[in-house]
Design a protein around this motif. Structure first.
Motif, PDB file in Angstrom:
ATOM      1  N   SER A 297       0.827  -1.213   0.000  1.00 45.21           N
ATOM      2  CA  SER A 297       0.000   0.000   0.000  1.00 45.21           C
ATOM      3  C   SER A 297       0.863   1.265   0.000  1.00 45.21           C
ATOM      4  CB  SER A 297      -0.940   0.002   1.192  1.00 45.21           C
ATOM      5  OG  SER A 297      -0.214  -0.307   2.357  1.00 45.21           O
ATOM      6  N   MET A 298       2.012   1.158   0.665  1.00 44.41           N
ATOM      7  CA  MET A 298       2.927   2.308   0.679  1.00 44.41           C
ATOM      8  C   MET A 298       3.462   2.572  -0.734  1.00 44.41           C
ATOM      9  SD  MET A 298       4.381   4.442   2.785  1.00 44.41           S
ATOM     10  CE  MET A 298       5.779   5.534   2.760  1.00 44.41           C
ATOM     11  N   ILE A 299       3.826   1.496  -1.438  1.00 42.99           N
ATOM     12  CA  ILE A 299       4.332   1.651  -2.809  1.00 42.99           C
ATOM     13  C   ILE A 299       3.261   2.300  -3.689  1.00 42.99           C
ATOM     14  CG2 ILE A 299       5.158   0.434  -4.868  1.00 42.99           C
ATOM     15  CD1 ILE A 299       6.231  -1.747  -3.000  1.00 42.99           C
ATOM     16  N   MET A 300       2.053   1.740  -3.586  1.00 44.62           N
ATOM     17  CA  MET A 300       0.939   2.261  -4.376  1.00 44.62           C
ATOM     18  C   MET A 300       0.688   3.727  -4.080  1.00 44.62           C
ATOM     19  SD  MET A 300      -0.882   0.874  -6.552  1.00 44.62           S
ATOM     20  CE  MET A 300      -2.287  -0.117  -6.914  1.00 44.62           C
ATOM     21  N   GLY A 301       0.551   4.038  -2.807  1.00 48.95           N
ATOM     22  CA  GLY A 301       0.205   5.400  -2.400  1.00 48.95           C
ATOM     23  C   GLY A 301       1.245   6.405  -2.878  1.00 48.95           C
ATOM     24  N   THR A 302       2.519   6.066  -2.654  1.00 50.26           N
ATOM     25  CA  THR A 302       3.567   7.011  -3.025  1.00 50.26           C
ATOM     26  C   THR A 302       3.635   7.183  -4.540  1.00 50.26           C
ATOM     27  OG1 THR A 302       4.713   5.955  -1.189  1.00 50.26           O
ATOM     28  CG2 THR A 302       5.900   7.667  -2.369  1.00 50.26           C
ATOM     29  N   THR A 303       3.531   6.060  -5.260  1.00 50.13           N
ATOM     30  CA  THR A 303       3.559   6.152  -6.722  1.00 50.13           C
ATOM     31  C   THR A 303       2.458   7.082  -7.219  1.00 50.13           C
ATOM     32  OG1 THR A 303       4.249   3.854  -6.755  1.00 50.13           O
ATOM     33  CG2 THR A 303       3.602   4.806  -8.845  1.00 50.13           C
ATOM     34  N   LEU A 304       1.251   6.900  -6.658  1.00 46.01           N
ATOM     35  CA  LEU A 304       0.132   7.722  -7.125  1.00 46.01           C
ATOM     36  C   LEU A 304       0.348   9.193  -6.792  1.00 46.01           C
ATOM     37  CD1 LEU A 304      -2.941   5.446  -6.402  1.00 46.01           C
ATOM     38  CD2 LEU A 304      -1.863   6.012  -8.580  1.00 46.01           C
ATOM     39  N   ILE A 305       0.902   9.453  -5.617  1.00 44.85           N
ATOM     40  CA  ILE A 305       1.150  10.854  -5.261  1.00 44.85           C
ATOM     41  C   ILE A 305       2.147  11.469  -6.243  1.00 44.85           C
ATOM     42  CG2 ILE A 305       2.201  12.365  -3.535  1.00 44.85           C
ATOM     43  CD1 ILE A 305       0.937  10.468  -1.449  1.00 44.85           C
ATOM     44  N   TYR A 306       3.198  10.710  -6.554  1.00 50.40           N
ATOM     45  CA  TYR A 306       4.163  11.225  -7.525  1.00 50.40           C
ATOM     46  C   TYR A 306       3.514  11.454  -8.890  1.00 50.40           C
ATOM     47  CZ  TYR A 306       8.282  10.681  -4.572  1.00 50.40           C
ATOM     48  OH  TYR A 306       9.207  10.828  -3.593  1.00 50.40           O
ATOM     49  N   ALA A 307       2.683  10.500  -9.300  1.00 51.66           N
ATOM     50  CA  ALA A 307       2.024  10.636 -10.607  1.00 51.66           C
ATOM     51  C   ALA A 307       1.178  11.897 -10.646  1.00 51.66           C
ATOM     52  CB  ALA A 307       1.171   9.408 -10.890  1.00 51.66           C
TER      53      ALA A 307
END
Ligand code: ATP
Ligand code: MG
Lengths: 331, 328
Positions: A297-307
């Motif tokens: 979930s951390m990977i997902m969340g951070t990736t989306l924030i960067y996107a």
């Protein structure tokens, strides 16, 4: 303008969908899972693992996990937990009891949001972008105005270094020079409250962008200087300073602004490396750690924030573009 | 009438990869108050470089004005300090350029660009400058000038843009307007309108004009005197009527011949002079027109003819009188 903004904001939805799908697939394709420990360490026993999987819903089929992340699902107690559409980034699998939002956006104690991981990273990004722009643009302008002089050659030399040396190599060199040899700064600062410790990471992170900005500004200035309207401006009796500032620079910045969108993406990826190297308490380092730990979930969340950040940056670039060039209309 | 501008022995060179380009080779001419001087010649003969040299607008490097004087009201423009020449540009001598599309800054409003000379030279504030600019725009025939001040150059048509360019050149009521092929980029009907406009404004404001063109037809109704250039030299200069009545250089004759004519079948035909314009990499010690000249005699290959008096107020640089075909 409003319509344009609305349309660009709606575009974020497909962007998020595509990014999350790809991330989800890659993440689960990578071997290992959140409960694995270092080979040398004591492993989590299978019974606990099973319980954890059930608790976090990791025992469900992948498609269901995905929809649970995006939309939501009932948890083990039968209660519906809303997902991304409610702005929920989910619980961290590694930092028990904390949600991703809390990890990224919650500052320690009573401090403001700029002391959160997100805040730290934003500050680093802003500083390095400021460095890139405030040094790169004047350097490019000066270089063009003094074409083929010593100033130009020195600037070109630095620019070439900036473009060809990867930032982690530069980081190592500068750490050796300024921290190990000259002892001007600590390699890993004890506290990030002091301004001076920000200089090295911000400069290294922004160096490539600075160099590209300078190179493009120079080329663009040289192009502008040859334009007929510059001759017109001179023929009106304007002072050279006015010709440069009013007539050359704004025109020369148009292509530079176009480059800033991709440059921001470069800063984001650069920040993963630089934050990790400097032990920086930001989002980039948390991201790298999360990948190693398979904290899904951390990977997902951070990736989306960067996107989303990169997408928003591109929207602002488009708006600056319109402001600079009246020939471009948004509708 | 008093001599307003006197150019003497102007020479300009460009240092290029191929060698030194002798763009202007000792050009001399005068301009009286209120007079309209036409400068004609083929592309590349040095018309633009001549006038740009006077105002020191030649890009340097590669360009360099290596000799000559340009006396404006008795003061040499070429020897003025940067500040002094800046005060002349746009306020006493203004220029209009060939391509109205590229000669405006695309990112500034028309209003901003037209008011710039007023702020620099007349010390006007924004409001005064705006009023004056609007007045000037309406004088050159821009409809709704007040509204159009906030428009950008790309929102104007080519002809309108050239009108704005003329307005911009004239806001400070200069003594001399230099128009460098202002109609070449425009279509024929618009060309005629711009010429009409120039005449009207000249009669109205009474400034002197240097009108550069490569089309003798355009200049006929406008100029008082004509300067014909070839390969960086002035090869003929005379009052406009004399040029048409008694062209005294074979090149001028050729230019007149290359005017579009109605022939028997009623079609417009364009006759051009055979041969190519000269290469300017060397200063010739023979007549630069000799290779293309029908009247060429031996002397033409040995000596470059200087400008010679052929009748009062009429000079030509040719060893031969083309009316008789004999050496002078
Ligand atoms: N910046 C420059 N560098 C090198 N050579 C130049 C430069 N500007 C002009 N020249 C040369 O000077 C010569 C005269 O050019 P100029 O622009 O005065 O011609 P022109 O008579 O105005 O022609 P046109 O009708 O095409 O405007 C040309 O041969 C040109 O190649
Ligand atoms: Mg020209």
């Amino acid at each position: 303008m409003g319509k344009f903004l609305l349309r660009r904001m709606l575009w974020l939805i497909p962007v998020i969908l595509v990014v999350s799908t790809i991330t989800f697939v890659l993440m689960h394709a990578a071997p290992g899972g959140p409960w694995d420990r270092d080979l040398s360490a004591r492993q989590v026993d299978p019974v606990t693992q099973k319980m954890l999987n059930e608790y976090y819903g990791l025992d469900k089929p992948l498609w269901r996990q995905f929809t649970a992340y995006l939309i939501g699902d009932t948890n083990s107690k039968g209660k519906f937990i809303c997902g991304l559409i409610c702005g929920n980034l989910g619980p961290s699998y590694r930092q028990r009891g904390l949600t991703i939002q809390q990890i990224l956006f919650m500052p320690p104690e009573e401090k403001s949001i700029i002391y959160s991981r997100f805040g730290y990273s934003m500050r680093l990004g802003v500083y390095s972008l400021l460095f890139a722009i405030l040094i790169g643009i004047p350097a490019g302008v000066l270089s063009a105005l003094k074409q083929n002089t010593m100033t130009d050659y020195i600037s070109l030399f630095i620019v070439t270094i900036g473009i060809s040396v990867p930032n982690f190599v530069m980081a190592i060199f500068l750490i050796i020079i300024f921290a190990s040899t000259l002892h001007m700064v600590n390699i890993v600062p004890r506290s990030w409250d002091e301004v001076s410790v920000w200089v090295l990471p911000a400069v290294i992170l922004g160096f490539g962008t600075m160099a590209r900005t300078a190179r493009l500004t120079r080329a663009s200035m040289l192009e502008t200087m040859r334009q007929d309207y510059i001759r017109t401006a001179r023929s009106k009796g304007l002072a050279e300073r006015v010709v440069i500032v009013r007539h050359m620079i704004k025109n020369s910045l148009i292509p530079v602004v176009t480059m800033l969108g991709p440059a921001l993406a470069g800063l984001v990826t650069g920040s993963f490396i630089i934050e990790t190297m400097f032990g920086f308490p930001g989002m980039g380092r948390a991201y790298v750690t999360a990948i190693g730990q398979r904290d899904y979930s951390m990977i997902m969340g951070t990736t989306l924030i960067y996107a989303v950040l990169v997408a928003l940056a591109n929207v602002s670039v488009d708006m600056i573009y319109v402001f600079l060039d009246p020939r471009i209309r948004l509708e | 009438m008093a001599e307003l501008l006197s150019v003497q022995g102007l020479e300009t060179q460009f240092r290029t990869r191929e060698g030194i380009v002798h763009a202007v080779n000792g050009v001399s001419f005068g301009l009286k108050e209120g007079e309209t001087l036409g400068i004609v010649g083929e592309s590349g003969c040095g018309k633009s470089v001549t006038v740009m040299s006077m105002l020191r607008l030649i890009p340097s490097p590669p360009g360099k004005v290596s000799a000559g004087k340009a006396l404006f009201q008795g003061k040499d423009l070429l020897k003025m300090s940067d500040d002094e020449i800046r005060h002349v540009r746009g306020s006493q001598i203004s220029m209009v350029f060939q391509d109205p599309m590229t000669s405006f800054n695309p990112v500034l409003t028309i209003g901003r660009q037209v008011t710039e000379p007023l702020e620099v030279h007349m010390g006007m504030n924004r409001k005064q400058a705006d009023d004056r600019a609007v007045e000037m725009l309406s004088k050159v025939g821009i409809p709704n000038p007040r509204d159009r001040m906030n428009d950008y150059p790309h929102q104007f048509s080519g002809g309108m843009r050239q009108r704005v360019m003329i307005a911009m050149a004239l806001v400070c009521t200069p003594q001399i307007l230099i128009a460098d092929e202002p109609t070449t980029a425009l279509d024929v009907t618009i060309q005629a309108q711009i010429i009409e406009l120039a005449k009207r404004i000249r009669d109205d404001l009474g400034m002197a004009i240097i009108w550069i063109t490569h089309d003798l037809g355009v200049i006929a109704g406008l100029a008082d005197r004509l300067v014909v250039m070839y390969g960086g030299f002035i090869i003929e200069t005379a009052p406009i009527r004399d040029v048409y009545a008694h062209p005294s250089h074979p090149y001028t004759l050729g230019l007149l011949g290359s005017l579009p004519r109605m022939d028997e079948t009623g079609q417009r035909r364009l006759v051009s002079i055979d041969g190519l314009p000269p290469v300017l990499l060397e200063k010739p010690n023979f007549c630069p027109f000799a290779p293309r000249c029908k009247y060429v005699v031996e002397r033409c290959w040995k000596e470059n003819p200087p400008l010679m008096q052929v009748s009062p107020d009429h000079t030509a640089a040719c060893w031969v009188n083309p009316e008789t075909g004999r050496e002078r």
